[in-house]
Write a protein that holds these residues in place. Structure first.
Motif, PDB file in Angstrom:
ATOM      1  N   GLU A  68      45.754  86.047  53.539  1.00  0.00           N
ATOM      2  CA  GLU A  68      44.710  85.582  54.449  1.00  0.00           C
ATOM      3  C   GLU A  68      43.627  86.640  54.524  1.00  0.00           C
ATOM      4  O   GLU A  68      43.846  87.741  55.035  1.00  0.00           O
ATOM      5  N   PRO A  69      42.424  86.354  54.015  1.00  0.00           N
ATOM      6  CA  PRO A  69      41.369  87.365  53.984  1.00  0.00           C
ATOM      7  C   PRO A  69      40.849  87.701  55.378  1.00  0.00           C
ATOM      8  O   PRO A  69      40.872  86.874  56.288  1.00  0.00           O
ATOM      9  N   VAL A  70      40.364  88.914  55.522  1.00  0.00           N
ATOM     10  CA  VAL A  70      39.725  89.369  56.754  1.00  0.00           C
ATOM     11  C   VAL A  70      38.229  89.469  56.481  1.00  0.00           C
ATOM     12  O   VAL A  70      37.810  90.091  55.502  1.00  0.00           O
ATOM     13  N   PHE A  71      37.442  88.859  57.355  1.00  0.00           N
ATOM     14  CA  PHE A  71      35.994  88.822  57.168  1.00  0.00           C
ATOM     15  C   PHE A  71      35.300  89.564  58.311  1.00  0.00           C
ATOM     16  O   PHE A  71      34.960  88.964  59.323  1.00  0.00           O
ATOM     17  N   SER A  72      35.076  90.876  58.146  1.00  0.00           N
ATOM     18  CA  SER A  72      34.363  91.641  59.162  1.00  0.00           C
ATOM     19  C   SER A  72      32.853  91.596  58.945  1.00  0.00           C
ATOM     20  O   SER A  72      32.082  91.555  59.902  1.00  0.00           O
ATOM     21  N   HIS A  73      32.433  91.632  57.686  1.00  0.00           N
ATOM     22  CA  HIS A  73      31.006  91.577  57.344  1.00  0.00           C
ATOM     23  C   HIS A  73      30.841  90.583  56.187  1.00  0.00           C
ATOM     24  O   HIS A  73      30.455  90.961  55.077  1.00  0.00           O
ATOM     25  N   PRO A  74      31.085  89.316  56.440  1.00  0.00           N
ATOM     26  CA  PRO A  74      31.215  88.349  55.344  1.00  0.00           C
ATOM     27  C   PRO A  74      29.930  88.004  54.610  1.00  0.00           C
ATOM     28  O   PRO A  74      29.987  87.516  53.475  1.00  0.00           O
ATOM     29  N   THR A  75      28.778  88.234  55.216  1.00  0.00           N
ATOM     30  CA  THR A  75      27.539  87.778  54.577  1.00  0.00           C
ATOM     31  C   THR A  75      26.915  88.845  53.675  1.00  0.00           C
ATOM     32  O   THR A  75      25.913  88.577  53.010  1.00  0.00           O
ATOM     33  N   SER A  76      27.501  90.028  53.639  1.00  0.00           N
ATOM     34  CA  SER A  76      27.054  91.046  52.688  1.00  0.00           C
ATOM     35  C   SER A  76      27.930  90.913  51.445  1.00  0.00           C
ATOM     36  O   SER A  76      28.987  91.536  51.331  1.00  0.00           O
ATOM     37  N   ILE A  77      27.482  90.091  50.512  1.00  0.00           N
ATOM     38  CA  ILE A  77      28.292  89.743  49.340  1.00  0.00           C
ATOM     39  C   ILE A  77      27.760  90.536  48.156  1.00  0.00           C
ATOM     40  O   ILE A  77      26.806  90.147  47.483  1.00  0.00           O
ATOM     41  N   THR A  78      28.406  91.676  47.912  1.00  0.00           N
ATOM     42  CA  THR A  78      27.902  92.638  46.939  1.00  0.00           C
ATOM     43  C   THR A  78      28.819  92.811  45.740  1.00  0.00           C
ATOM     44  O   THR A  78      28.537  93.636  44.874  1.00  0.00           O
ATOM     45  N   ASN A  79      29.903  92.041  45.676  1.00  0.00           N
ATOM     46  CA  ASN A  79      30.776  92.098  44.505  1.00  0.00           C
ATOM     47  C   ASN A  79      29.910  91.914  43.250  1.00  0.00           C
ATOM     48  O   ASN A  79      29.218  90.906  43.122  1.00  0.00           O
ATOM     49  N   GLY A 150      36.564  93.287  49.384  1.00  0.00           N
ATOM     50  CA  GLY A 150      35.578  93.147  48.325  1.00  0.00           C
ATOM     51  C   GLY A 150      35.697  91.863  47.523  1.00  0.00           C
ATOM     52  O   GLY A 150      34.849  91.596  46.665  1.00  0.00           O
ATOM     53  N   SER A 151      36.735  91.069  47.785  1.00  0.00           N
ATOM     54  CA  SER A 151      36.854  89.786  47.098  1.00  0.00           C
ATOM     55  C   SER A 151      35.882  88.781  47.711  1.00  0.00           C
ATOM     56  O   SER A 151      35.529  88.873  48.885  1.00  0.00           O
ATOM     57  N   VAL A 152      35.450  87.814  46.902  1.00  0.00           N
ATOM     58  CA  VAL A 152      34.524  86.783  47.368  1.00  0.00           C
ATOM     59  C   VAL A 152      35.281  85.473  47.484  1.00  0.00           C
ATOM     60  O   VAL A 152      36.068  85.109  46.603  1.00  0.00           O
ATOM     61  N   TRP A 153      35.011  84.747  48.582  1.00  0.00           N
ATOM     62  CA  TRP A 153      35.732  83.507  48.880  1.00  0.00           C
ATOM     63  C   TRP A 153      34.754  82.354  48.994  1.00  0.00           C
ATOM     64  O   TRP A 153      33.638  82.503  49.484  1.00  0.00           O
ATOM     65  N   TYR A 154      35.230  81.219  48.534  1.00  0.00           N
ATOM     66  CA  TYR A 154      34.480  79.969  48.527  1.00  0.00           C
ATOM     67  C   TYR A 154      34.977  79.166  49.723  1.00  0.00           C
ATOM     68  O   TYR A 154      36.158  78.849  49.820  1.00  0.00           O
ATOM     69  N   LEU A 155      34.049  78.813  50.657  1.00  0.00           N
ATOM     70  CA  LEU A 155      34.461  78.131  51.875  1.00  0.00           C
ATOM     71  C   LEU A 155      34.004  76.671  51.927  1.00  0.00           C
ATOM     72  O   LEU A 155      34.040  76.054  52.980  1.00  0.00           O
ATOM     73  N   GLY A 156      33.613  76.136  50.779  1.00  0.00           N
ATOM     74  CA  GLY A 156      33.301  74.715  50.732  1.00  0.00           C
ATOM     75  C   GLY A 156      31.954  74.419  50.130  1.00  0.00           C
ATOM     76  O   GLY A 156      31.193  75.327  49.764  1.00  0.00           O
ATOM     77  N   GLU A 157      31.669  73.133  50.030  1.00  0.00           N
ATOM     78  CA  GLU A 157      30.387  72.688  49.496  1.00  0.00           C
ATOM     79  C   GLU A 157      30.106  71.248  49.916  1.00  0.00           C
ATOM     80  O   GLU A 157      31.015  70.434  50.047  1.00  0.00           O
ATOM     81  N   ASP A 158      28.835  70.965  50.146  1.00  0.00           N
ATOM     82  CA  ASP A 158      28.354  69.599  50.304  1.00  0.00           C
ATOM     83  C   ASP A 158      27.796  69.164  48.955  1.00  0.00           C
ATOM     84  O   ASP A 158      26.894  69.825  48.416  1.00  0.00           O
ATOM     85  N   VAL A 159      28.317  68.080  48.407  1.00  0.00           N
ATOM     86  CA  VAL A 159      27.937  67.639  47.068  1.00  0.00           C
ATOM     87  C   VAL A 159      27.257  66.278  47.137  1.00  0.00           C
ATOM     88  O   VAL A 159      27.694  65.393  47.879  1.00  0.00           O
ATOM     89  N   PHE A 160      26.208  66.119  46.327  1.00  0.00           N
ATOM     90  CA  PHE A 160      25.502  64.845  46.218  1.00  0.00           C
ATOM     91  C   PHE A 160      25.271  64.577  44.731  1.00  0.00           C
ATOM     92  O   PHE A 160      24.560  65.336  44.068  1.00  0.00           O
ATOM     93  N   ASN A 161      25.904  63.534  44.213  1.00  0.00           N
ATOM     94  CA  ASN A 161      25.745  63.148  42.823  1.00  0.00           C
ATOM     95  C   ASN A 161      24.730  62.017  42.721  1.00  0.00           C
ATOM     96  O   ASN A 161      24.803  61.048  43.484  1.00  0.00           O
ATOM     97  N   TYR A 162      23.785  62.137  41.781  1.00  0.00           N
ATOM     98  CA  TYR A 162      22.661  61.208  41.692  1.00  0.00           C
ATOM     99  C   TYR A 162      22.736  60.333  40.443  1.00  0.00           C
ATOM    100  O   TYR A 162      23.175  60.776  39.376  1.00  0.00           O
ATOM    101  N   THR A 179      39.148  70.396  55.080  1.00  0.00           N
ATOM    102  CA  THR A 179      39.663  69.674  53.920  1.00  0.00           C
ATOM    103  C   THR A 179      40.796  70.427  53.248  1.00  0.00           C
ATOM    104  O   THR A 179      41.736  69.830  52.718  1.00  0.00           O
ATOM    105  N   GLY A 180      40.696  71.738  53.228  1.00  0.00           N
ATOM    106  CA  GLY A 180      41.684  72.572  52.553  1.00  0.00           C
ATOM    107  C   GLY A 180      41.466  74.030  52.898  1.00  0.00           C
ATOM    108  O   GLY A 180      40.657  74.359  53.778  1.00  0.00           O
ATOM    109  N   PRO A 181      42.143  74.927  52.178  1.00  0.00           N
ATOM    110  CA  PRO A 181      42.030  76.352  52.487  1.00  0.00           C
ATOM    111  C   PRO A 181      40.779  76.969  51.890  1.00  0.00           C
ATOM    112  O   PRO A 181      40.181  76.428  50.962  1.00  0.00           O
ATOM    113  N   ALA A 182      40.385  78.133  52.431  1.00  0.00           N
ATOM    114  CA  ALA A 182      39.390  78.949  51.746  1.00  0.00           C
ATOM    115  C   ALA A 182      39.961  79.338  50.391  1.00  0.00           C
ATOM    116  O   ALA A 182      41.182  79.435  50.222  1.00  0.00           O
ATOM    117  N   ALA A 183      39.095  79.548  49.412  1.00  0.00           N
ATOM    118  CA  ALA A 183      39.567  79.782  48.049  1.00  0.00           C
ATOM    119  C   ALA A 183      38.859  80.995  47.455  1.00  0.00           C
ATOM    120  O   ALA A 183      37.631  81.100  47.519  1.00  0.00           O
TER     121      ALA A 183
END
Length: 451
Positions: A68-79, A150-162, A179-183
């Protein structure tokens, strides 16, 4: 960037299957416990139905994302291999299903909170805008956060197919904690043999990645790039494909030349060299704009001459060179065949390539403003041709580009542009191409500050 392996219809079918109960990967919002064995069934790409056969998943002990990741400063994504808060925009090109393919992957301003395991995790949003043959095919808002290790996690997406310029479905949409877990999408320090799941909601989205090689040097748009990695990605339909990630770019390429390929054209600020635009590029852009307004044998010959002059005077990424040559060839052939529909598509792609070259020298907002003008001109061409589907797609492309431009626009000017975009959307929704053409003229005036 994606290169999805399942059709939109299959994705919708899988979403429905999930609600009825299917393979489990643990409680929503949490990764499965170490040591557990799960079965993710292979799904038929055409029908979206489970086949009864489990995917050949890697041993659980190889996974590096089962915590389970810990997010103290999650928006500084520098990986360096997924620098999601450092990159302003990455442009990808190539071909998919035999058609020219283009992606604009852009960091949007601000942050968004996502509820995860009883906490509000702030994420950065990247807008994914994919175009096939120059036209809108898929849009997604992707949400990323960096954990304390330092790992980066994907927390979802809104998708629109045209399809034909309008939303056909939203298959592939998911949200961590709901919908599911963070990845995990990138380990802090990936090593060969590491396994992780960038998407981990079977029957909605699922990918399992195995790191194959690290410490590689790849050919970047403007020279060698060190520290890249190659991974193998396993999809729900049982197929695999290799992807390359590189410092300063994130996802760098998928597929290979001669087949489906999505690769970096260039990125900012990674490839930026602020300074005056070379005069040869200015000349090229002038000829491209003239051809976009009125594509003829003569105007395209001028573009080709200016293009040959420019690429001998300046460094041009190999992929961009390939694409410009391809699209100029297609434009010439379309004019000779007197195929107006093909002309409109090819001249759009040529104009897109031209603006990409400006990212090297000009600030991103300047190029984005020029893209607004480009789409407005394309809309006028498509409306004159009474192509309602293309007009609807043009309006969507304008709206998406405007999402990137509006935050830096003076409020009164932004209000005028918003009013015209609203008017355009109404015309497109009613398939009124004549009204769209008139509204496009007013939008053009608003963009240049003439009203």
């Amino acid at each position: 960037m994606r290169n999805r392996k399942l059709t939109a219809a299959a994705s919708v079918a899988m979403t429905a299957a999930l609600t009825a109960g299917a393979c489990s990967t643990g409680a929503v919002g949490k990764a499965p416990k170490a040591g557990t064995t799960d079965c993710v069934q292979i799904v038929d790409e055409a029908t979206g139905k489970k086949t009864g056969t489990c995917l050949p998943l890697a041993p659980e002990k190889a996974r590096v994302d089962v915590f389970e990741p810990v997010f103290s400063h999650p928006t500084s994504i520098t990986n360096p291999l997924h620098p999601s808060s450092e990159i302003q925009q990455v442009i990808y090109g190539g071909q998919v299903d035999g058609k020219p393919f283009r992606t604009e992957f852009t960091l949007l301003p601000g942050t968004k909170p996502i509820a995860l395991n009883g906490e509000q995790v702030k994420v950065r949003t990247l807008q994914y805008m994919a175009l096939s043959d120059g036209r809108i095919q898929e849009v997604a808002l992707d949400w990323f956060a960096q954990a304390d290790d330092g790992s980066v996690w994907y927390l979802g997406e809104d998708v629109f197919n045209y399809e034909h310029g309008v939303v056909a479905d939203t298959g592939g949409t998911w949200l961590a904690g709901k919908t599911g877990p963070a990845a995990m999408i990138m380990p802090a320090h990936p090593k060969a043999g590491d396994v992780y799941r960038p998407e981990n909601t079977p029957e909605v989205v699922f990918e399992e990645v195995t790191v194959k090689k690290t410490g590689q040097t790849v050919s970047g748009p403007y020279g060698p790039v060190k520290g890249a990695i190659t991974v193998a990605e396993l999809h729900m339909d049982g197929t695999r494909e290799d992807k390359v990630f590189a410092p300063g770019y994130g996802e760098f390429s998928t597929g290979k030349a001669g087949a489906d390929l999505e690769a970096v054209e260039l990125a900012v600020p990674t490839d930026a060299t602020p300074g005056p635009v070379p005069p040869e590029l200015t000349t090229l852009s002038d000829t491209v704009r003239a051809a976009h307004n009125h594509a003829t044998d003569a105007s395209v010959r001028q573009v080709r001459h200016a293009w040959n002059t420019y690429r001998t005077s300046d460094r041009v990424p190999d992929l961009l060179t390939t694409q410009m040559n391809r699209d100029l060839g297609a434009l010439t052939a379309a004019i000779k065949a007197r195929d107006a529909d093909l002309v409109r598509g090819a001249v759009l792609r040529v104009a897109q390539n031209d603006l990409d070259l400006h990212l090297r020298y000009e600030p991103l907002p300047t190029v984005e403003a020029a893209r607004m003008t480009l789409w407005t001109q394309q809309l006028q061409l498509d409306a004159t041709a009474a192509d309602a589907g293309a007009v609807a797609g043009d309006v969507t492309s304008l709206e998406l580009t405007w999402d990137r431009v509006e935050p830096g626009t003076e409020p009164s000017k932004a209000a005028r542009i918003n009013a015209q975009l609203s008017e355009l959307r109404s015309a497109a929704d009613h398939k009124d191409t004549a009204a769209a053409a008139e509204s496009a003229l007013r939008l053009s005036a608003a963009l240049t500050g003439q009203n």
